[in-house]
Design a protein around this motif. Structure first.
Motif, PDB file in Angstrom:
ATOM      1  N   UNK A 196      -1.492 -27.203  14.392  1.00  0.00           N
ATOM      2  CA  UNK A 196      -0.154 -27.186  14.979  1.00  0.00           C
ATOM      3  C   UNK A 196       0.884 -28.018  14.266  1.00  0.00           C
ATOM      4  N   UNK A 197       0.540 -28.581  13.115  1.00  0.00           N
ATOM      5  CA  UNK A 197       1.488 -29.406  12.371  1.00  0.00           C
ATOM      6  C   UNK A 197       2.315 -28.508  11.450  1.00  0.00           C
ATOM      7  N   UNK A 198       3.625 -28.571  11.567  1.00  0.00           N
ATOM      8  CA  UNK A 198       4.487 -27.714  10.771  1.00  0.00           C
ATOM      9  C   UNK A 198       4.445 -28.100   9.299  1.00  0.00           C
ATOM     10  N   UNK A 199       4.499 -27.094   8.467  1.00  0.00           N
ATOM     11  CA  UNK A 199       4.518 -27.325   7.028  1.00  0.00           C
ATOM     12  C   UNK A 199       5.755 -28.146   6.666  1.00  0.00           C
ATOM     13  N   UNK A 200       5.546 -29.172   5.836  1.00  0.00           N
ATOM     14  CA  UNK A 200       6.644 -30.041   5.431  1.00  0.00           C
ATOM     15  C   UNK A 200       6.725 -31.334   6.211  1.00  0.00           C
ATOM     16  N   UNK A 201       5.952 -31.454   7.304  1.00  0.00           N
ATOM     17  CA  UNK A 201       5.979 -32.676   8.110  1.00  0.00           C
ATOM     18  C   UNK A 201       5.413 -33.857   7.315  1.00  0.00           C
ATOM     19  N   UNK A 202       5.977 -35.032   7.556  1.00  0.00           N
ATOM     20  CA  UNK A 202       5.444 -36.240   6.940  1.00  0.00           C
ATOM     21  C   UNK A 202       4.359 -36.802   7.860  1.00  0.00           C
ATOM     22  N   UNK A 203       3.153 -36.984   7.299  1.00  0.00           N
ATOM     23  CA  UNK A 203       1.975 -37.343   8.078  1.00  0.00           C
ATOM     24  C   UNK A 203       1.404 -38.670   7.585  1.00  0.00           C
ATOM     25  N   UNK A 204       0.895 -39.461   8.518  1.00  0.00           N
ATOM     26  CA  UNK A 204       0.119 -40.631   8.150  1.00  0.00           C
ATOM     27  C   UNK A 204      -1.284 -40.479   8.713  1.00  0.00           C
ATOM     28  N   UNK A 205      -2.297 -40.651   7.870  1.00  0.00           N
ATOM     29  CA  UNK A 205      -3.680 -40.677   8.331  1.00  0.00           C
ATOM     30  C   UNK A 205      -4.175 -42.110   8.206  1.00  0.00           C
ATOM     31  N   UNK A 206      -4.980 -42.555   9.171  1.00  0.00           N
ATOM     32  CA  UNK A 206      -5.373 -43.960   9.185  1.00  0.00           C
ATOM     33  C   UNK A 206      -6.695 -44.152   9.903  1.00  0.00           C
ATOM     34  N   UNK A 207      -7.421 -45.169   9.472  1.00  0.00           N
ATOM     35  CA  UNK A 207      -8.583 -45.682  10.191  1.00  0.00           C
ATOM     36  C   UNK A 207      -8.637 -47.183   9.961  1.00  0.00           C
ATOM     37  N   UNK A 208      -9.736 -47.800  10.289  1.00  0.00           N
ATOM     38  CA  UNK A 208      -9.829 -49.255  10.189  1.00  0.00           C
ATOM     39  C   UNK A 208      -9.928 -49.755   8.752  1.00  0.00           C
ATOM     40  N   UNK A 209     -10.027 -48.837   7.776  1.00  0.00           N
ATOM     41  CA  UNK A 209     -10.189 -49.243   6.379  1.00  0.00           C
ATOM     42  C   UNK A 209      -8.921 -49.046   5.542  1.00  0.00           C
ATOM     43  N   UNK A 210      -7.982 -48.261   6.025  1.00  0.00           N
ATOM     44  CA  UNK A 210      -6.767 -48.033   5.269  1.00  0.00           C
ATOM     45  C   UNK A 210      -5.967 -46.874   5.832  1.00  0.00           C
ATOM     46  N   UNK A 211      -4.861 -46.541   5.167  1.00  0.00           N
ATOM     47  CA  UNK A 211      -4.012 -45.443   5.637  1.00  0.00           C
ATOM     48  C   UNK A 211      -3.234 -44.850   4.477  1.00  0.00           C
ATOM     49  N   UNK A 212      -2.854 -43.568   4.616  1.00  0.00           N
ATOM     50  CA  UNK A 212      -2.150 -42.829   3.574  1.00  0.00           C
ATOM     51  C   UNK A 212      -0.994 -42.059   4.183  1.00  0.00           C
ATOM     52  N   UNK A 213       0.092 -41.974   3.415  1.00  0.00           N
ATOM     53  CA  UNK A 213       1.292 -41.242   3.829  1.00  0.00           C
ATOM     54  C   UNK A 213       1.513 -40.088   2.873  1.00  0.00           C
ATOM     55  N   UNK A 214       1.684 -38.866   3.416  1.00  0.00           N
ATOM     56  CA  UNK A 214       1.877 -37.696   2.562  1.00  0.00           C
ATOM     57  C   UNK A 214       2.625 -36.617   3.329  1.00  0.00           C
ATOM     58  N   UNK A 215       2.996 -35.543   2.639  1.00  0.00           N
ATOM     59  CA  UNK A 215       3.700 -34.417   3.244  1.00  0.00           C
ATOM     60  C   UNK A 215       2.758 -33.233   3.362  1.00  0.00           C
ATOM     61  N   UNK A 216       2.684 -32.671   4.579  1.00  0.00           N
ATOM     62  CA  UNK A 216       1.789 -31.534   4.814  1.00  0.00           C
ATOM     63  C   UNK A 216       2.251 -30.326   4.011  1.00  0.00           C
ATOM     64  N   UNK A 217       1.283 -29.676   3.354  1.00  0.00           N
ATOM     65  CA  UNK A 217       1.636 -28.553   2.484  1.00  0.00           C
ATOM     66  C   UNK A 217       1.134 -27.204   2.937  1.00  0.00           C
ATOM     67  N   UNK A 218       0.559 -27.118   4.143  1.00  0.00           N
ATOM     68  CA  UNK A 218       0.106 -25.799   4.605  1.00  0.00           C
ATOM     69  C   UNK A 218       0.574 -25.519   6.027  1.00  0.00           C
TER      70      UNK A 218
END
Length: 349
Positions: free
Chosen positions: A154-176
């Motif tokens: 359900x995440x729209x293409x182009x949305x800025x997403x952050x994924x995270x857990x207790x070890x780190x996190x990443x910021x990227x743009x959804x491409x699908x």
């Protein structure tokens, strides 16, 4: 039988004039009551609008400020996988490690995002406090270009997403697309992603997938031509747009901001009188632990206030150690001041 004729007579001129005078006074009284009632009703409606605008605007900003800097359980700085060389990329908008920024009397380096800016201060808030609802699955190696999720995330293409857990996190743009079974770092988009970049670490299915929020608050021109509280939100789309400016509350004429500094590591603003300072006097934005918001609201129509109002900001803006008066040209509009102090939860002990 003799017929008796009686002489009939109407009102005399004096009686008629007296009757007209009495009627005129009664009519004048009715008109005065009607006019007074109408003005009273208009003033009550204007006051209600002023109060409603101030409270709603304060509520909207308070909710965002409290969340500033939220990044789930991420223990360190965010691994930024966005394309920093893209012309649309602005560090101020996307650097979640610097979650609070403000500008005094303008919108700073973000002027092009708010061309309708009118007056007052501006505030930029960033966080990742809103869950996407997407569910991760399986293992996701460091070098993988996508995160496996349950199909139909359900995440729209182009949305800025952050994924995270207790070890780190990443910021990227959804491409699908929304119905895909993964979240990838596809090419293209605004600002797009870095090519051949890796995740900060290997992710398992216990990661959290969150929306990145970046919003600039400022006073701009509303749809009715009057000042309004507006927000430029970073909302990238598959078509290449970076975001859009939205009118939040009409009738907000001015905004002033001061920032509570924690320079001694206590977790709360300093106790000194100069603990709250304007943006130009903040040397390290990581020391900001609270924001004091002042909003000046005005009624949509004039002719409601025959007495000049004298309003005072409840904090020192000129640095003279005393509260400062609000400056505006008396124009018959009803005005009110709203202030609140908001602690940034993610910077509290």
């Amino acid at each position: 039988m003799d017929t008796v004729y009686r002489r009939q007579a109407g009102f005399s001129l004096i009686e008629l004039m007296i009757g007209l005078t009495i009627g005129l006074f009664i009519l004048m009284g009715v008109v005065m009551v009607y006019v007074s009632s109408t003005r009273s009703q208009a003033a009550s409606e204007a006051l209600a609008r002023v109060q409603e605008s101030g409270r709603f605007a304060t509520y909207l900003m308070t909710k965002e400020v409290r969340q500033a800097g939220f990044k789930y359980a991420c223990p360190g700085e965010i691994n930024n996988l966005l394309d920093t060389d893209n012309g649309a990329y602005k560090e101020e908008l996307f650097d979640l490690n610097n979650a609070v920024l403000g500008w005094q009397g303008g919108t700073g380096p973000l002027t092009n995002l708010a061309p309708d800016y009118v007056r007052g201060d501006a505030l930029l808030i960033k966080h990742a406090a809103h869950a996407t609802g997407a569910v991760a699955k399986g293992n996701n190696p460091v070098q993988a270009s996508a995160i496996a999720v349950e199909k139909g995330h359900g995440i729209k293409k182009g949305s800025i997403i952050m994924i995270a857990d207790a070890y780190g996190c990443d910021l990227f743009q959804s491409g699908n697309n929304e119905n895909a079974s993964s979240l990838n770092r596809g090419a293209g988009g605004t600002p797009g992603n870095l090519n051949k970049a890796a995740w900060s670490h290997q992710y398992d299915d216990d990661l959290q997938i969150l929306y990145f929020t970046s919003v600039l608050y400022y006073i701009g021109t509303g749809s009715n031509g009057q000042p309004a509280l507006k927000a430029y939100r970073v909302m990238p789309s598959a078509g290449g747009g970076l975001g859009q400016s939205v009118e939040l509350v009409s009738g907000v004429e001015d905004m002033r901001l001061v920032y509570g500094l924690d320079t001694d590591g206590s977790g709360s603003a300093n106790a000194e009188l100069d603990a709250y300072v304007q943006a130009d006097n903040v040397s390290d934005w990581d020391e900001v632990v609270s924001v004091r918001i002042g909003l000046l609201t005005t009624s949509p129509t004039g002719g409601l206030n025959d007495v000049e109002q004298s309003l005072t900001w409840p904090f020192d803006l000129n640095g003279d150690g005393a509260p400062d008066e609000v400056e505006f040209t008396p124009d018959g509009h009803l005005r009110s001041l709203f202030t609140t102090t908001v602690a940034i939860r993610n910077r509290l002990p």
